[in-house]
Design an enzyme around this catalytic site. Structure first.
Site, PDB file in Angstrom:
ATOM      1  N   VAL A   1       3.655 -38.232 -29.252  1.00 23.80           N
ATOM      2  CA  VAL A   1       4.946 -38.637 -28.694  1.00 23.80           C
ATOM      3  C   VAL A   1       5.195 -37.708 -27.515  1.00 23.80           C
ATOM      4  O   VAL A   1       5.500 -36.534 -27.688  1.00 23.80           O
ATOM      5  CB  VAL A   1       6.070 -38.556 -29.735  1.00 23.80           C
TER       6      VAL A   1
ATOM      7  N   THR B   1      14.281 -36.702 -25.049  1.00 25.28           N
ATOM      8  CA  THR B   1      14.007 -36.955 -23.634  1.00 25.28           C
ATOM      9  C   THR B   1      14.900 -38.058 -23.090  1.00 25.28           C
ATOM     10  O   THR B   1      15.202 -38.083 -21.894  1.00 25.28           O
ATOM     11  CB  THR B   1      12.524 -37.314 -23.436  1.00 25.28           C
TER      12      THR B   1
ATOM     13  N   LYS C   1       6.549 -36.886 -36.559  1.00 27.78           N
ATOM     14  CA  LYS C   1       6.365 -36.295 -35.234  1.00 27.78           C
ATOM     15  C   LYS C   1       6.506 -34.791 -35.418  1.00 27.78           C
ATOM     16  O   LYS C   1       7.600 -34.290 -35.679  1.00 27.78           O
ATOM     17  CB  LYS C   1       7.403 -36.825 -34.245  1.00 27.78           C
TER      18      LYS C   1
ATOM     19  N   TYR D   1      10.936 -36.441 -37.708  1.00 25.36           N
ATOM     20  CA  TYR D   1      10.792 -35.682 -36.464  1.00 25.36           C
ATOM     21  C   TYR D   1      11.216 -34.247 -36.720  1.00 25.36           C
ATOM     22  O   TYR D   1      12.394 -33.966 -36.951  1.00 25.36           O
ATOM     23  CB  TYR D   1      11.648 -36.342 -35.383  1.00 25.36           C
TER      24      TYR D   1
END
Length: 293
Positions: free
Chosen positions: A205, A47, A163, A135
């Site tokens: 998250v 992001t 994540k 992640y």
């Protein structure tokens, strides 16, 4: 490191129209998030447009975020790369400036095997004394980190969490059930985060937290406390927003939304382009439905 729990904003990187990083807006966003209850600031991830920020900018964004947060909440620094050496270099810088942990994405494009993924993350954890959150986002990386590899990595000192952005709740449940004590499982998928947390996950998250930090914090508090009724109420109110913030690839819609809310500019770097005119009313309506406009 004290375990990070709750709403972790996957923060955008504000930019000026000329493409330069807008550090004053970054600082203002951080202050707003802390005031609204965000539990951890995550910078320079997907992001945050990590693919298009230069290495020196990447480091400076981490430094500015850590400096401005000033210990008020933890900072999770995106430091992933598809080169193990590069990920180690970024991690060293994150540690040097005082980040609380790094977020390490599965290497993208070069498609490592499960053994390659294990060696990659273990090497980072052994090289730099800073907590590592794995992640897994195969929709972007192509390579998928299988649960067996996650559990193997969970035994490596310094690797403290995952994540999990597949949106696969069955997979997340098995990881929550089998992970060792002290290993945190975070959602990386806003639409399914409430389920993951009600089932024992440790936080989210979140992209949606960029525009609805208070609501996402309250959702995490309710879900992790087992208050399914309150968590469901908040989740259902945010559901259209979760959907429309991905009507085009992230972070295109969320940057437009933040600009519409007057929080920061909506500039992006190519190859990302502004939100399509036809979708702007749809995103705006989702903001209105959530009480954000």
């Amino acid at each position: 490191m004290k375990p990070i729990v709750g709403s972790i904003v996957a923060l955008v990187t504000p930019m000026h129209e000329d493409g330069s990083v807008d550090y004053p807006s970054l600082r203002r966003l951080i202050d707003w998030h802390i005031a609204e209850g965000t539990d951890c600031i995550g910078v320079v991830g997907t992001t945050g447009e990590s693919p298009t920020v230069a290495p020196e900018e990447h480091c400076e964004i981490i430094r500015v975020a850590v400096e401005h947060v000033a210990g008020r909440v933890p900072v999770m620094a995106g430091a992933g790369a598809n080169s193990t050496r590069e990920a180690i270099e970024l991690s060293r810088y994150a540690k040097q400036v005082g980040a609380d942990c790094t977020l390490q994405v599965v290497p993208y494009y070069n498609k490592p095997t499960q053994e390659g993924q294990y060696q990659h993350f273990r090497s980072i954890a052994e090289a730099v004394d800073i907590p590592v959150v794995l992640y897994n986002v195969p929709g972007r990386t192509v390579a998928d980190m299988l649960p067996e590899t996650v559990l193997r990595l969970a035994q490596v000192p310094g690797i403290v969490g995952l994540k999990e952005a597949t949106g696969n709740i069955e997979r997340a449940c098995w990881l929550i059930k089998q992970a060792p004590k002290g290993f945190s499982i975070y959602s990386g998928d806003d639409p399914t985060a409430v389920a993951l947390m009600l089932l024992g996950g440790h936080g989210n998250v979140s992209v949606t937290a960029n525009v609805a930090p208070r609501a996402m914090h309250e959702l995490c508090v309710a879900a992790m406390a087992g208050d399914a009724k309150r968590a469901a109420k908040i989740h259902l109110a945010l559901l259209p927003l979760h959907k429309q913030l991905f009507c085009e690839p992230n972070p295109i819609p969320v940057k437009w939304a933040l600009q519409r809310m007057g929080r920061c500019g909506g500039a992006l770097r190519l190859p990302l382009t502004p939100l399509s005119a036809a979708l702007q009313p749809v995103v705006e309506q989702s903001l209105r439905d959530a009480g954000l406009l």
